[in-house]
Write a protein that holds these residues in place. Sequence first.
Motif, PDB file in Angstrom:
ATOM      1  N   ALA A   1       0.830  -1.545  -0.276  1.00 53.32           N
ATOM      2  CA  ALA A   1       0.137   0.229  -0.465  1.00 53.32           C
ATOM      3  C   ALA A   1       0.756   1.091   0.024  1.00 53.32           C
ATOM      4  O   ALA A   1       1.672   1.589   0.541  1.00 53.32           O
ATOM      5  CB  ALA A   1      -0.650  -0.039   1.164  1.00 53.32           C
ATOM      6  N   LEU A   2      -0.158   2.173  -0.690  1.00 57.31           N
ATOM      7  CA  LEU A   2       1.348   3.771  -0.232  1.00 57.31           C
ATOM      8  C   LEU A   2       0.664   4.070   0.565  1.00 57.31           C
ATOM      9  O   LEU A   2      -0.084   4.344   1.491  1.00 57.31           O
ATOM     10  CB  LEU A   2       0.599   4.458  -1.379  1.00 57.31           C
ATOM     11  N   ASP A   3       2.141   4.525   1.028  1.00 60.34           N
ATOM     12  CA  ASP A   3       1.902   4.917   2.471  1.00 60.34           C
ATOM     13  C   ASP A   3       1.644   6.176   2.224  1.00 60.34           C
ATOM     14  O   ASP A   3       2.382   7.201   1.946  1.00 60.34           O
ATOM     15  CB  ASP A   3       2.959   4.662   3.968  1.00 60.34           C
ATOM     16  N   ALA A   4       1.806   6.580   3.732  1.00 59.36           N
ATOM     17  CA  ALA A   4       1.628   8.555   3.511  1.00 59.36           C
ATOM     18  C   ALA A   4       3.341   9.418   3.225  1.00 59.36           C
ATOM     19  O   ALA A   4       2.975   9.735   2.680  1.00 59.36           O
ATOM     20  CB  ALA A   4       1.815   9.367   5.174  1.00 59.36           C
ATOM     21  N   ALA A   5       4.475   8.882   4.094  1.00 58.74           N
ATOM     22  CA  ALA A   5       5.356   8.608   3.319  1.00 58.74           C
ATOM     23  C   ALA A   5       6.387   8.707   1.891  1.00 58.74           C
ATOM     24  O   ALA A   5       6.164  10.492   1.616  1.00 58.74           O
ATOM     25  CB  ALA A   5       6.365   8.633   4.300  1.00 58.74           C
ATOM     26  N   THR A   6       5.814   8.585   1.282  1.00 58.69           N
ATOM     27  CA  THR A   6       5.734   8.439   0.083  1.00 58.69           C
ATOM     28  C   THR A   6       5.003   9.273  -0.545  1.00 58.69           C
ATOM     29  O   THR A   6       5.126   9.980  -2.095  1.00 58.69           O
ATOM     30  CB  THR A   6       5.669   6.311  -0.202  1.00 58.69           C
ATOM     31  N   LEU A   7       3.860   8.653  -0.800  1.00 60.95           N
ATOM     32  CA  LEU A   7       2.221   9.592  -0.811  1.00 60.95           C
ATOM     33  C   LEU A   7       3.424  11.573  -0.511  1.00 60.95           C
ATOM     34  O   LEU A   7       3.245  11.952  -1.129  1.00 60.95           O
ATOM     35  CB  LEU A   7       1.820   9.253  -0.224  1.00 60.95           C
ATOM     36  N   GLU A   8       3.952  11.519   0.168  1.00 63.54           N
ATOM     37  CA  GLU A   8       4.154  12.491   0.450  1.00 63.54           C
ATOM     38  C   GLU A   8       5.296  13.558  -0.159  1.00 63.54           C
ATOM     39  O   GLU A   8       5.060  14.369  -1.240  1.00 63.54           O
ATOM     40  CB  GLU A   8       4.449  13.387   2.826  1.00 63.54           C
ATOM     41  N   LEU A   9       6.728  12.574  -0.048  1.00 59.44           N
ATOM     42  CA  LEU A   9       7.436  12.620  -1.623  1.00 59.44           C
ATOM     43  C   LEU A   9       6.661  13.019  -3.203  1.00 59.44           C
ATOM     44  O   LEU A   9       7.133  13.585  -4.171  1.00 59.44           O
ATOM     45  CB  LEU A   9       7.955  11.777  -1.321  1.00 59.44           C
ATOM     46  N   THR A  10       5.667  12.059  -3.162  1.00 59.66           N
ATOM     47  CA  THR A  10       5.502  11.982  -4.439  1.00 59.66           C
ATOM     48  C   THR A  10       4.671  13.560  -4.580  1.00 59.66           C
ATOM     49  O   THR A  10       4.755  14.463  -5.593  1.00 59.66           O
ATOM     50  CB  THR A  10       4.625  10.916  -4.484  1.00 59.66           C
ATOM     51  N   ALA A  11       3.581  13.661  -4.162  1.00 64.29           N
ATOM     52  CA  ALA A  11       2.775  15.167  -3.844  1.00 64.29           C
ATOM     53  C   ALA A  11       3.975  16.181  -4.610  1.00 64.29           C
ATOM     54  O   ALA A  11       3.702  17.302  -4.449  1.00 64.29           O
ATOM     55  CB  ALA A  11       1.755  14.654  -2.827  1.00 64.29           C
ATOM     56  N   ARG A  12       5.399  15.965  -3.139  1.00 63.62           N
ATOM     57  CA  ARG A  12       6.219  17.324  -3.262  1.00 63.62           C
ATOM     58  C   ARG A  12       6.718  17.592  -4.635  1.00 63.62           C
ATOM     59  O   ARG A  12       6.513  18.813  -5.178  1.00 63.62           O
ATOM     60  CB  ARG A  12       7.681  17.109  -2.784  1.00 63.62           C
ATOM     61  N   GLU A  13       7.049  16.435  -5.630  1.00 59.72           N
ATOM     62  CA  GLU A  13       7.094  15.686  -7.163  1.00 59.72           C
ATOM     63  C   GLU A  13       6.300  17.094  -8.130  1.00 59.72           C
ATOM     64  O   GLU A  13       6.697  17.670  -7.905  1.00 59.72           O
ATOM     65  CB  GLU A  13       7.620  15.260  -6.865  1.00 59.72           C
ATOM     66  N   LEU A  14       4.678  16.533  -7.514  1.00 53.97           N
ATOM     67  CA  LEU A  14       3.943  16.767  -8.561  1.00 53.97           C
ATOM     68  C   LEU A  14       3.531  18.386  -8.395  1.00 53.97           C
ATOM     69  O   LEU A  14       3.192  18.619  -9.402  1.00 53.97           O
ATOM     70  CB  LEU A  14       2.900  16.191  -8.328  1.00 53.97           C
ATOM     71  N   LYS A  15       3.700  18.678  -7.011  1.00 54.99           N
ATOM     72  CA  LYS A  15       4.156  20.284  -7.036  1.00 54.99           C
ATOM     73  C   LYS A  15       4.061  21.189  -7.844  1.00 54.99           C
ATOM     74  O   LYS A  15       4.144  22.128  -8.232  1.00 54.99           O
ATOM     75  CB  LYS A  15       3.318  20.753  -5.800  1.00 54.99           C
ATOM     76  N   THR A  16       5.731  20.822  -8.148  1.00 51.31           N
ATOM     77  CA  THR A  16       6.494  21.093  -8.862  1.00 51.31           C
ATOM     78  C   THR A  16       6.358  21.189 -10.092  1.00 51.31           C
ATOM     79  O   THR A  16       6.468  22.373 -11.430  1.00 51.31           O
ATOM     80  CB  THR A  16       8.614  21.129  -8.502  1.00 51.31           C
ATOM     81  N   VAL A  17       6.251  19.890 -10.743  1.00 50.96           N
ATOM     82  CA  VAL A  17       5.704  19.708 -11.958  1.00 50.96           C
ATOM     83  C   VAL A  17       4.719  20.363 -12.552  1.00 50.96           C
ATOM     84  O   VAL A  17       4.277  21.060 -13.731  1.00 50.96           O
ATOM     85  CB  VAL A  17       6.262  17.887 -12.489  1.00 50.96           C
ATOM     86  N   LEU A  18       3.920  20.156 -11.574  1.00 51.37           N
ATOM     87  CA  LEU A  18       1.722  20.696 -11.855  1.00 51.37           C
ATOM     88  C   LEU A  18       1.870  21.636 -12.154  1.00 51.37           C
ATOM     89  O   LEU A  18       0.716  21.903 -12.477  1.00 51.37           O
ATOM     90  CB  LEU A  18       1.420  19.237 -11.628  1.00 51.37           C
ATOM     91  N   ALA A  19       2.831  22.408 -11.269  1.00 54.27           N
ATOM     92  CA  ALA A  19       2.079  24.284 -11.245  1.00 54.27           C
ATOM     93  C   ALA A  19       2.042  24.937 -12.252  1.00 54.27           C
ATOM     94  O   ALA A  19       2.238  24.987 -13.289  1.00 54.27           O
ATOM     95  CB  ALA A  19       3.943  24.904 -10.592  1.00 54.27           C
ATOM     96  N   ASP A  20      -0.163  25.427 -11.618  1.00 49.69           N
ATOM     97  CA  ASP A  20      -0.498  26.095 -12.424  1.00 49.69           C
ATOM     98  C   ASP A  20      -1.014  24.555 -14.484  1.00 49.69           C
ATOM     99  O   ASP A  20      -1.314  25.848 -15.145  1.00 49.69           O
ATOM    100  CB  ASP A  20       0.185  26.933 -13.712  1.00 49.69           C
ATOM    101  N   ALA A  21      -0.554  23.506 -14.481  1.00 49.08           N
ATOM    102  CA  ALA A  21      -1.155  23.202 -15.665  1.00 49.08           C
ATOM    103  C   ALA A  21      -2.782  23.345 -15.878  1.00 49.08           C
ATOM    104  O   ALA A  21      -3.398  23.412 -14.557  1.00 49.08           O
ATOM    105  CB  ALA A  21      -0.392  21.749 -15.180  1.00 49.08           C
ATOM    106  N   LYS A  22      -2.546  23.046 -16.629  1.00 47.99           N
ATOM    107  CA  LYS A  22      -4.171  23.107 -17.026  1.00 47.99           C
ATOM    108  C   LYS A  22      -5.146  21.660 -17.247  1.00 47.99           C
ATOM    109  O   LYS A  22      -4.019  20.841 -19.097  1.00 47.99           O
ATOM    110  CB  LYS A  22      -3.962  24.015 -18.821  1.00 47.99           C
TER     111      LYS A  22
END
Length: 311
Positions: free
Chosen positions: A2-23
């Motif tokens: 199962a995707l644990d909270a720590a890995t999800l948080e690290l994945t979310a950090r990456e997504l914030k950087t890549v997908l900022a203002d994405a449409k």
Amino acid sequence: MALDAATLELTARELKTVLADAKIAKLFEPTRDELVITLRTRTDTYALLLSARSGSARVCLTKESFENPLTPPGFCMLLRKYLIGARITALEQPLGERLLILRLDTVDELNCRGEKTLVLELMGKGLNLLLLDGDGHILDCIRRVDYEDPNRRALLPGLFYTLPPQQEKPSFFRTEREECERLLTHADRTQPPDKWLLDTFGGLSPLLCRELSLGGWEGLGAALDALRMRIDTGDFTPVMISIDGMPKDYTFQPVYQYGSRAELTEFSSFSELLDTFYRKKDQQENLRRRSADLTRTAKTARDRLLRKIAA
């Protein structure tokens, strides 16, 4: 796994950087529990997978090809109505839980701006994907939950969305070092250290608890300090663990509990790690299912022939 909270948080950090203002350019539901969103930034196009499927629930950028059904489900039609052309304004993981929130700036057919929210819940049996209006009311969700189950909060169109109840145990990643030391000092050392970690702190996967406990109770304090240092410095490495050529698990640091049996593969991002891990797991499951079907067909044919021979 199962995707644990720590890995999800690290994945979310990456997504914030890549997908900022994405449409959002388009979206579809390849299966009842999965949503694929095509997102465009100023320079690139990405496919974001939101999966609430049991056994492979996750969020990540994906390069996998999914089949777009000819007839979209009702939930997909609703998402297209409200979200095509929307821009991501924020990506949040509240409470350090297995929960991801996408805040979206939308424009309707009358060119009026508004806000919508996509919520992906990844907690155990509560896997779900919900669409909320600007006031926080549920427009719809993949799995509706009525009032018949007293152990689960209701999730129905029209209801105001509330976050899942917090875990009674504190998240390790949000617990001060002094409090960790106090808990460790008063720990019941008659039980295995990895079980104590799992029962005491939230956010730690069973894999990570076993890894931290390799040195027993005597080395647990130093292991926790090393993990905290890794968190403070951002020293994370997406790692997939394979045994006998098959994907076994994944985490954000090298692991040694499997010894020479394990093959460790490092990835450049957590999205790439999750996409590769679950694609291989799905291939294994499909192969197992097809093998079982063929075995069952052959057994049925054999039994029929044996009855004919006996007759």
